[in-house]
Design a protein around this motif. Sequence first.
Motif, short mmCIF file in Angstrom:
data_model
loop_
_atom_site.label_atom_id
_atom_site.label_comp_id
_atom_site.label_asym_id
_atom_site.label_seq_id
_atom_site.Cartn_x
_atom_site.Cartn_y
_atom_site.Cartn_z
N ILE A 156 0.84 -1.20 0.00
CA ILE A 156 0.00 0.00 0.00
C ILE A 156 0.87 1.25 0.00
CG2 ILE A 156 -1.69 1.31 1.34
CD1 ILE A 156 -2.80 -1.46 2.29
N GLY A 157 1.92 1.25 0.82
CA GLY A 157 2.84 2.38 0.86
C GLY A 157 3.50 2.61 -0.49
N ALA A 158 3.91 1.53 -1.14
CA ALA A 158 4.55 1.66 -2.46
C ALA A 158 3.58 2.23 -3.49
CB ALA A 158 5.08 0.30 -2.91
N LEU A 159 2.33 1.77 -3.46
CA LEU A 159 1.32 2.30 -4.39
C LEU A 159 1.11 3.78 -4.15
CD1 LEU A 159 -1.62 -0.23 -4.83
CD2 LEU A 159 -0.17 0.77 -6.59
N HIS A 160 0.99 4.17 -2.88
CA HIS A 160 0.78 5.58 -2.56
C HIS A 160 1.99 6.43 -2.93
CE1 HIS A 160 -2.71 4.79 0.47
NE2 HIS A 160 -3.05 4.59 -0.78
N ALA A 161 3.16 5.81 -2.99
CA ALA A 161 4.37 6.53 -3.39
C ALA A 161 4.53 6.58 -4.91
CB ALA A 161 5.60 5.89 -2.75
N GLY A 162 3.58 5.94 -5.64
CA GLY A 162 3.62 6.02 -7.09
C GLY A 162 4.06 4.76 -7.82
N ALA A 163 4.26 3.66 -7.10
CA ALA A 163 4.68 2.41 -7.76
C ALA A 163 3.63 1.97 -8.77
CB ALA A 163 4.89 1.31 -6.71
N ASP A 164 4.09 1.35 -9.83
CA ASP A 164 3.19 0.82 -10.84
C ASP A 164 2.38 -0.34 -10.29
OD1 ASP A 164 3.86 2.57 -12.89
OD2 ASP A 164 5.44 1.25 -13.69
N LEU A 165 1.24 -0.58 -10.90
CA LEU A 165 0.38 -1.71 -10.58
C LEU A 165 0.15 -2.49 -11.85
CD1 LEU A 165 -1.39 -3.06 -8.34
CD2 LEU A 165 -3.26 -1.59 -9.11
N ALA A 166 0.26 -3.81 -11.75
CA ALA A 166 0.03 -4.70 -12.89
C ALA A 166 -1.11 -5.64 -12.54
CB ALA A 166 1.30 -5.50 -13.19
N ALA A 167 -1.69 -6.26 -13.57
CA ALA A 167 -2.77 -7.23 -13.37
C ALA A 167 -2.62 -8.35 -14.37
CB ALA A 167 -4.13 -6.55 -13.52
N GLY A 168 -3.15 -9.51 -14.02
CA GLY A 168 -3.08 -10.60 -14.97
C GLY A 168 -3.80 -11.84 -14.50
N ILE A 169 -3.68 -12.86 -15.32
CA ILE A 169 -4.23 -14.19 -15.05
C ILE A 169 -3.16 -15.18 -15.46
CG2 ILE A 169 -6.05 -15.86 -15.59
CD1 ILE A 169 -7.77 -13.48 -16.53
N ASP A 170 -2.91 -16.20 -14.61
CA ASP A 170 -1.94 -17.22 -15.01
C ASP A 170 -2.53 -18.63 -14.95
OD1 ASP A 170 -1.84 -17.83 -12.31
OD2 ASP A 170 0.20 -17.12 -12.02
N HIS A 171 -3.69 -18.78 -15.55
CA HIS A 171 -4.33 -20.09 -15.70
C HIS A 171 -3.80 -20.72 -16.99
CE1 HIS A 171 -7.55 -22.97 -16.59
NE2 HIS A 171 -7.80 -22.95 -15.29
N PRO A 172 -3.61 -22.05 -17.03
CA PRO A 172 -3.09 -22.66 -18.26
C PRO A 172 -3.89 -22.36 -19.52
CG PRO A 172 -3.18 -24.28 -16.47
CD PRO A 172 -3.82 -23.03 -15.96
N ASN A 173 -5.19 -22.13 -19.38
CA ASN A 173 -6.03 -21.86 -20.54
C ASN A 173 -6.41 -20.39 -20.70
OD1 ASN A 173 -6.14 -24.57 -21.46
ND2 ASN A 173 -7.55 -25.01 -19.80
N MET A 174 -5.82 -19.53 -19.87
CA MET A 174 -6.02 -18.09 -20.01
C MET A 174 -4.85 -17.40 -19.32
SD MET A 174 -9.24 -15.61 -18.96
CE MET A 174 -10.35 -16.17 -20.25
N THR A 175 -3.93 -16.92 -20.13
CA THR A 175 -2.76 -16.23 -19.60
C THR A 175 -2.74 -14.81 -20.16
OG1 THR A 175 -1.55 -18.31 -19.49
CG2 THR A 175 -0.25 -16.29 -19.39
N VAL A 176 -2.75 -13.85 -19.23
CA VAL A 176 -2.78 -12.44 -19.60
C VAL A 176 -1.93 -11.67 -18.60
CG1 VAL A 176 -4.28 -10.42 -19.86
CG2 VAL A 176 -5.17 -12.68 -20.42
N SER A 177 -1.24 -10.65 -19.07
CA SER A 177 -0.51 -9.75 -18.17
C SER A 177 -0.58 -8.34 -18.73
CB SER A 177 0.94 -10.20 -18.04
OG SER A 177 1.64 -9.31 -17.20
#
Length: 195
Positions: A156-177
């Motif tokens: 939370i501190g890193a986010l408030h300091a401006g750190a990037d945020l990423a999102a994704g899925i790492d399922h064998p039949n659906m991989t997204v980043s």
Amino acid sequence: MQKLTRADLLSLEQYAEQRPAMRARVLEHKKNRHIQLGPHATLAFEDRLTVQYQIQEMLRIERVFEARGIQDELDAYNPLIPDGQNLKATFMIEYDDEAERRQALAKLIGVEDRVWLRVAGHEPVYAIADEDMERANDDKTSAVHFARFEFTPAMIGALHAGADLAAGIDHPNMTVSIDPLPAATRAALAADLVG
């Protein structure tokens, strides 16, 4: 974020008068609270305003005005409001074609547990899915899941300091980043976290 009470809600009559303005406000608010994870998956992050709107809409549609019915809606939707240490989202798997959707849901069993968010410099935070009820079985997963992402104070501190945020899925039949998420999305979600 504080949970909603009956005092926070408009009567059916008041809501009818204010609905167009509230709807426009909520749609604008939601723009930076959605993450498209590839062509078939979406995370829609909830907060106090989005949940209030959902409750008001349910009360309107169902014409609920009695105290018990209003409390039932509050009890159903309040768990979707983040508590300052987490983010909460609706995770949706979307296929227009019903046959294609049925096939995909059979191949995506467990995908709801493989959705993640990651603050730059930290380990991914995997979704804690469907705490209210089981939405998957041995044959398929559901098209809609409710997810909670728990963050450490350091994240939370890193986010408030401006750190990037990423999102994704790492399922064998659906991989997204998606790394990083747009700055406006990161800022909207960071605002839900206290620390």
